[in-house]
Design an enzyme around this catalytic site. Sequence first.
Site, PDB file in Angstrom:
ATOM      1  CG  PHE A   1     -16.259 -23.414   5.881  1.00 21.05           C
ATOM      2  CD1 PHE A   1     -16.923 -24.455   5.236  1.00 21.05           C
ATOM      3  CD2 PHE A   1     -16.565 -23.140   7.208  1.00 21.05           C
ATOM      4  CE1 PHE A   1     -17.892 -25.196   5.915  1.00 21.05           C
ATOM      5  CE2 PHE A   1     -17.533 -23.876   7.884  1.00 21.05           C
ATOM      6  CZ  PHE A   1     -18.188 -24.899   7.244  1.00 21.05           C
ATOM      7  CG  HIS A   2      -9.474 -20.824   5.441  1.00 22.45           C
ATOM      8  ND1 HIS A   2     -10.078 -20.510   6.643  1.00 22.45           N
ATOM      9  CD2 HIS A   2      -8.188 -21.126   5.749  1.00 22.45           C
ATOM     10  CE1 HIS A   2      -9.196 -20.614   7.612  1.00 22.45           C
ATOM     11  NE2 HIS A   2      -8.042 -20.990   7.105  1.00 22.45           N
TER      12      HIS A   2
END
Length: 135
Positions: free
Chosen positions: A49-50
């Site tokens: 999630f980045h």
Amino acid sequence: MYNCSLLKFININSKYGDLTPIEQMVDVPFDIKRIYYITKVPQGIERGFHAHRKLHQVLICLNGSVKIKVKNPKEESEFILDNASVGLYIGPYIWRQMCDFSEGAVLLVLASDYYNENDYIRNFDFYMQEAVKRY
Ligand code: TYD
């Protein structure tokens, strides 16, 4: 997909087992300054999630399997890593999630730089704002 592709490494297979060598700037397109590995991920957990602004990475699943979902403002794709002689190259400004870690999965990551939290974009809306200018 732009800035994201599978790399096939040499696998030296013999009756004694398998061996895969990886050399910087030969088998991966950057100098390796850091490695880390992810293990013991509980079932159902998703990581990532980045995106990174400058970092180049190669993900290799040394044992078991893991699904990697990647996207940029124009494209998205999924890769299942389950072969220790295959790596997934992820360059700058690629949003990634890792999921479906099998029991005993070992995910090795080769990285082009030292750990730097300022290189991370951890908010998807901010990622889109920055990345859309680059695609
Ligand atoms: P993170 O990169 O967010 O992991 P993932 O994308 O796999 O979910 O890192 C998780 C935590 O570990 C975060 O607090 C930062 C820290 N960390 C380091 O201290 N050094 C490192 O080299 C890495 C990759 C993470």
